[in-house]
Design a protein around this motif. Structure first.
Motif, short mmCIF file in Angstrom:
data_model
loop_
_atom_site.label_atom_id
_atom_site.label_comp_id
_atom_site.label_asym_id
_atom_site.label_seq_id
_atom_site.Cartn_x
_atom_site.Cartn_y
_atom_site.Cartn_z
N TYR A 126 11.81 -62.28 -12.74
CA TYR A 126 11.09 -61.31 -11.75
C TYR A 126 12.04 -60.60 -11.05
CZ TYR A 126 7.97 -58.98 -8.29
OH TYR A 126 7.44 -58.08 -7.72
N TYR A 127 13.06 -61.02 -10.52
CA TYR A 127 14.04 -60.41 -9.72
C TYR A 127 14.87 -59.28 -10.73
CZ TYR A 127 18.56 -59.36 -7.35
OH TYR A 127 19.49 -58.61 -6.73
N ILE A 128 15.16 -59.81 -11.75
CA ILE A 128 15.87 -58.88 -12.69
C ILE A 128 15.01 -57.86 -13.12
CG2 ILE A 128 16.78 -58.56 -15.11
CD1 ILE A 128 17.67 -61.35 -14.73
N ALA A 129 13.80 -57.75 -13.45
CA ALA A 129 12.88 -56.82 -13.70
C ALA A 129 12.66 -55.96 -12.60
CB ALA A 129 11.70 -57.44 -13.99
N GLU A 130 12.76 -56.39 -11.31
CA GLU A 130 12.41 -55.67 -10.32
C GLU A 130 13.55 -54.78 -9.84
OE1 GLU A 130 10.05 -54.06 -6.69
OE2 GLU A 130 9.34 -55.36 -8.33
N GLU A 131 14.60 -55.32 -10.36
CA GLU A 131 15.74 -54.33 -9.94
C GLU A 131 15.80 -53.25 -10.83
OE1 GLU A 131 19.16 -54.74 -8.23
OE2 GLU A 131 17.68 -55.90 -7.10
N VAL A 132 15.13 -53.46 -11.97
CA VAL A 132 15.15 -51.97 -12.85
C VAL A 132 13.90 -51.19 -12.53
CG1 VAL A 132 14.75 -51.43 -15.29
CG2 VAL A 132 16.12 -53.32 -14.78
N LEU A 133 12.96 -51.54 -12.30
CA LEU A 133 11.52 -51.09 -12.37
C LEU A 133 11.29 -50.75 -11.01
CD1 LEU A 133 9.87 -53.27 -14.77
CD2 LEU A 133 10.47 -50.84 -15.29
N HIS A 134 11.62 -51.39 -9.85
CA HIS A 134 11.12 -51.17 -8.45
C HIS A 134 9.66 -51.18 -8.08
CE1 HIS A 134 15.39 -50.88 -7.59
NE2 HIS A 134 15.47 -49.69 -8.64
N HIS A 135 8.97 -51.75 -8.91
CA HIS A 135 7.62 -51.59 -8.94
C HIS A 135 6.97 -53.20 -9.07
CE1 HIS A 135 3.22 -50.66 -10.06
NE2 HIS A 135 3.51 -49.53 -9.08
N SER A 136 6.41 -53.83 -8.24
CA SER A 136 5.84 -55.18 -8.54
C SER A 136 5.01 -55.35 -9.61
CB SER A 136 5.13 -55.94 -7.22
OG SER A 136 3.94 -55.09 -6.89
N LYS A 137 4.12 -54.28 -9.75
CA LYS A 137 2.99 -54.82 -10.98
C LYS A 137 3.90 -54.84 -12.32
CE LYS A 137 -0.86 -55.15 -8.82
NZ LYS A 137 -1.36 -56.80 -8.44
N ASP A 138 4.83 -53.64 -12.38
CA ASP A 138 5.35 -53.51 -13.71
C ASP A 138 6.60 -54.66 -13.71
OD1 ASP A 138 4.12 -51.14 -14.25
OD2 ASP A 138 5.74 -49.67 -13.27
N SER A 139 7.11 -55.12 -12.72
CA SER A 139 8.09 -56.16 -13.22
C SER A 139 6.93 -57.37 -13.31
CB SER A 139 8.73 -56.54 -11.60
OG SER A 139 9.46 -55.54 -11.23
N GLU A 140 6.07 -57.54 -13.06
CA GLU A 140 5.36 -58.90 -13.54
C GLU A 140 4.76 -58.56 -15.09
OE1 GLU A 140 1.84 -59.04 -10.91
OE2 GLU A 140 3.15 -59.52 -9.22
N ASP A 141 4.56 -57.23 -15.38
CA ASP A 141 4.22 -57.08 -16.55
C ASP A 141 5.39 -57.44 -17.62
OD1 ASP A 141 1.75 -56.33 -16.14
OD2 ASP A 141 2.01 -54.21 -16.48
N ALA A 142 6.69 -57.00 -17.10
CA ALA A 142 7.95 -57.20 -17.86
C ALA A 142 7.91 -58.78 -18.07
CB ALA A 142 9.14 -56.64 -17.21
#
Length: 180
Positions: free
Chosen positions: A30-46
């Protein structure tokens, strides 16, 4: 949610391994996804997409505790995050997530786990050049040349066609050649 992923895995031993991976690495993913997307819902999807890919490729995962497994999961989730980012808008420039780890109080870069520690060795020079490539080439080349996966396996892991994987490998090698 974990029941969905486990339903994709037939073997009981692999299910247990996936459960261990899930609970150990889900926050890091989740942390890695959040670093790229800066959006919690999109990070969860990733993370969800990455976990589905991992569940379908459990035979490619060795020891749950290994650095190679951690790096493998980091590559998969970051690629999924990049796909989501690219869908939202054309990618101009994304800050790279540093996949360095701390072991025994000493920072270890991603490729140091494969290349050894002597900075003078040619493999470290290549590894350092590989880390500076755009991520779409870096991740494919890491899976191929560092982790040893075949083009077909990489296509399954990252969700691309084999032709696209070969193209990205070729383009990545050309960029590396220019750098070295």
């Amino acid at each position: 949610m974990i029941a969905l992923y486990l339903s994709l895995i037939e073997e009981k031993g692999q299910q247990n391994k996936f459960e261990q991976l899930y609970y150990k690495y889900r926050n890091l993913m989740y942390y890695i996804a959040e670093e790229v997307l800066h959006h919690s819902k999109d990070s969860e999807d990733a993370v969800q997409e990455a976990l589905i890919r991992v569940a379908k490729n459990m035979d490619k995962i060795g020891d749950v505790e290994s650095t190679a497994t951690k790096n493998f999961l980091g590559i998969i989730v970051k690629r999924e995050a990049m796909k989501i980012y690219d869908k939202r808008k054309r990618r101009s420039e994304i800050p790279e997530t540093d996949l360095s780890m701390e072991e025994d109080g000493k920072e270890t870069r991603f490729f140091d786990t494969y290349a050894g520690t002597a900075k003078e060795t040619p493999i470290n020079e290549v590894a350092m050049a590989l880390e500076t490539l755009p991520y779409k080439y870096q991740s494919i080349m890491t899976l191929k040349y560092v982790m040893g996966y075949s083009g077909k396996e990489i296509a399954e892991i990252v969700g691309l066609s084999e032709t696209n994987v070969r193209q990205q490998l070729f383009q990545g090698r050309k960029l590396l050649e220019k750098m070295l």
